[in-house]
Design an enzyme around this catalytic site. Sequence first.
Site, PDB file in Angstrom:
ATOM      1  N   TYR A 173       0.618  -1.022  -0.174  1.00  0.00           N
ATOM      2  CA  TYR A 173      -0.276  -0.063  -0.069  1.00  0.00           C
ATOM      3  C   TYR A 173       0.842   1.336  -0.244  1.00  0.00           C
ATOM      4  CZ  TYR A 173      -4.680  -2.714   0.413  1.00  0.00           C
ATOM      5  OH  TYR A 173      -5.830  -2.964  -0.147  1.00  0.00           O
ATOM      6  N   GLY A 318      -4.896 -13.746  12.900  1.00  0.00           N
ATOM      7  CA  GLY A 318      -5.698 -13.271  11.567  1.00  0.00           C
ATOM      8  C   GLY A 318      -6.539 -14.225  11.524  1.00  0.00           C
ATOM      9  N   CYS A 345      -6.786 -22.465   4.083  1.00  0.00           N
ATOM     10  CA  CYS A 345      -7.107 -22.258   3.099  1.00  0.00           C
ATOM     11  C   CYS A 345      -7.296 -21.381   2.323  1.00  0.00           C
ATOM     12  CB  CYS A 345      -8.103 -22.853   2.692  1.00  0.00           C
ATOM     13  SG  CYS A 345      -9.405 -22.553   3.444  1.00  0.00           S
ATOM     14  N   CYS A 348     -11.534 -17.166   2.972  1.00  0.00           N
ATOM     15  CA  CYS A 348     -11.597 -16.003   3.512  1.00  0.00           C
ATOM     16  C   CYS A 348     -11.303 -14.914   2.853  1.00  0.00           C
ATOM     17  CB  CYS A 348     -11.478 -15.816   5.375  1.00  0.00           C
ATOM     18  SG  CYS A 348      -9.287 -15.998   5.448  1.00  0.00           S
ATOM     19  N   CYS A 359     -15.564 -18.225   5.802  1.00  0.00           N
ATOM     20  CA  CYS A 359     -14.546 -18.831   6.352  1.00  0.00           C
ATOM     21  C   CYS A 359     -14.946 -21.128   6.169  1.00  0.00           C
ATOM     22  CB  CYS A 359     -14.080 -18.784   7.739  1.00  0.00           C
ATOM     23  SG  CYS A 359     -12.806 -19.493   8.535  1.00  0.00           S
ATOM     24  N   ALA A 390     -20.854 -31.835   6.346  1.00  0.00           N
ATOM     25  CA  ALA A 390     -22.486 -31.760   6.335  1.00  0.00           C
ATOM     26  C   ALA A 390     -23.018 -32.433   7.804  1.00  0.00           C
ATOM     27  CB  ALA A 390     -23.068 -31.591   5.205  1.00  0.00           C
ATOM     28  N   GLU A 409     -22.731 -43.890   9.571  1.00  0.00           N
ATOM     29  CA  GLU A 409     -22.210 -43.483   9.099  1.00  0.00           C
ATOM     30  C   GLU A 409     -21.875 -45.027   8.164  1.00  0.00           C
ATOM     31  OE1 GLU A 409     -18.770 -43.287   5.976  1.00  0.00           O
ATOM     32  OE2 GLU A 409     -20.090 -41.302   7.211  1.00  0.00           O
ATOM     33  N   LYS A 427      -0.911 -30.566   4.027  1.00  0.00           N
ATOM     34  CA  LYS A 427      -2.354 -30.378   4.913  1.00  0.00           C
ATOM     35  C   LYS A 427      -2.895 -31.125   6.223  1.00  0.00           C
ATOM     36  CE  LYS A 427      -5.165 -29.946   1.734  1.00  0.00           C
ATOM     37  NZ  LYS A 427      -5.971 -30.511   1.065  1.00  0.00           N
TER      38      LYS A 427
END
Length: 641
Positions: A173, A318, A345, A348, A359, A390, A409, A427
């Site tokens: 900036y 953050g 990832c 955001c 997020c 989900a 499951e 990961k």
Amino acid sequence: MTAFPNLFSHFRIGSLNIRNRIVMSPMETHLCNAEGFVTKELINYYRERALGGAGYITVENTAVDPAGRVNDGMMCIYNDTFIPELKNLVDAVHAVEGKIVLQLSHAGREALPYFTGTGTVAPSAIPSPLTKEMPKELTIDEIKAIINAFACGAERALKAGFDGVEIHMAHGYLVNQFFSAESNTRTDDYGGDTSRRARFGREIVEEIRKKVPADYPVICRISADEYTETGLKLEESKEIAKILERAGASAIHVSACNYASAFFNIPCYYLEEGCFIHLAEGIKAIVNMPVLSVGRIQDPAMAEEVLKENKADLIVLGRSLIADPCWPNKVKEGNLDDIQVCLSCNRCIESISDKKLICTVNPYIGKDERFHLQQTTKPKKVLIVGGGPAGMSAAITLAGRGHDVSLWEKSGELGGNLRYASMPPKKEPVKKYLRYITKQVEKNNIPVALNKEANEDNIKQFAADVVVLAMGAKDVPVEINGMQENGALTVKQAFSSPDTIGNNVAIIGGAAEGCELADFLSSRGKKVSVIEMRRVLGLGLVAHPRFHVCERLRKQRATLIVNAKVTEIGSDYIVISRRRQPDEKIEGFDTIVIPTLHQHNTELEPMLQSFVPEVYTIGDAKEGRTALEAIAEGVEIGLKI
């Protein structure tokens, strides 16, 4: 007593008394309105993070000049009309015993002229590395006017009740543009050697000091290393830090990068945790003011060690506070298993380019239901079918509200597609999140039946009031001539059995999962070729991880073929077709991996509707979803029932 005594010790910057050493980083949210005014969503967002225990909140970059807005999601303070709504924000944070600092900013050549309606400005007429826009070189009078705009912005922040201000002098900036010889080639008093290039930033601090009390915190955020060939390096930034300290800066917040090195600026999971700590340590060694360290510091033990070894005085978080506003309180109380892990990832970061902050793991941004979930007055017996993201997020939300929840499951473990997403190199955040969410299922005392496939009969026997179908998509292999008779594997099969795969592997489909599988296999010594019919690899990933995974594949000498369609699969070969070129046969493969289509899986729903009062299909079972969408949909249904 906390296990992190340094992290939870008190600290002071001027008049700002801080309850611990945790600072929330200024990260744009796009939760203000298009004119840059504070909204209720924005107030909720910062209030929750104050409630979560951060030592102080730094509010996102706020424009001191309308021509310095980077987009219509950037907050503003360039005239007095913004003060009342800013005061509402301050009051909301103070009401929950939080502290709040406002970051003042001007984007310079990184502003967007199609939005601001004016041309961009900079110390020199050198185009933005991102937009390629040619800025106008500022005159001395214009420089003085912008310095005054920063000072007036600080004065307005004081009137609104902010506990301090931070000057954005980093990330490419305007102030950073003046500091760096890469973007500042002036020959007057605002260009040349380090001292003259630092003059613009120095005068901003000096002018602010004239308008605020002597002990009012004026914090400077710098990019100590721009991570470009000709940009700022740590040694020169040390000089700049000392100049700012002499000008009256209260503290220095040490970050890194500019727009040319943006893939490193907000470090995704491919970069090491704490990747900028060494820069804060270098600055701290030569200044007497407090130093803030930032850069993917996620582990409380790492934060504690930084403070213990005197590498910095404050730790800036953050994305971790976007993912879990209660990170500080949970760490202080020793509830580390309850921290909702940031995946790094950068969804955001992607989200704020043209819409509001979202997020992957926290769908409550700008709302406050997360911390005040209303208990149901009519508990229901709920069956969740499917233990992916989900299904688990729905189960946790429903159980948290007082429903009687059970989860089935069909495989032997929870996680769904998150299990495969956690397998590629780097990961670890996904592994941590998977451990977190399965632990939350356990802590909510949700009965889980593994290796249990749902059907019409056993669901009828269970006699639920509500059934939530979250059993994932049907994975249907893409039809390619020769794939069945020649034993091609799907991506999931390849992830599940890497040791049985030959040494020379063709991966058809170079989107996110194809590239991550290639990285996974390359790291095991396999020779990998990736064939993608589009011109870009890694689609489906955010730009930052997409850049890094492609770089990793190049360094591993993977063969990367784009704009090519595979038309035939043989026992050890593939045939690729390119536009305006003859077909090409590539031989010598031991294993060939084909992509799959993720088709909806809704057959059970109409069968159940005749005897189950409420039936819902969510996640991949309804339609192909990202993890972000699946988790959000699980929470949404959990709040609805």
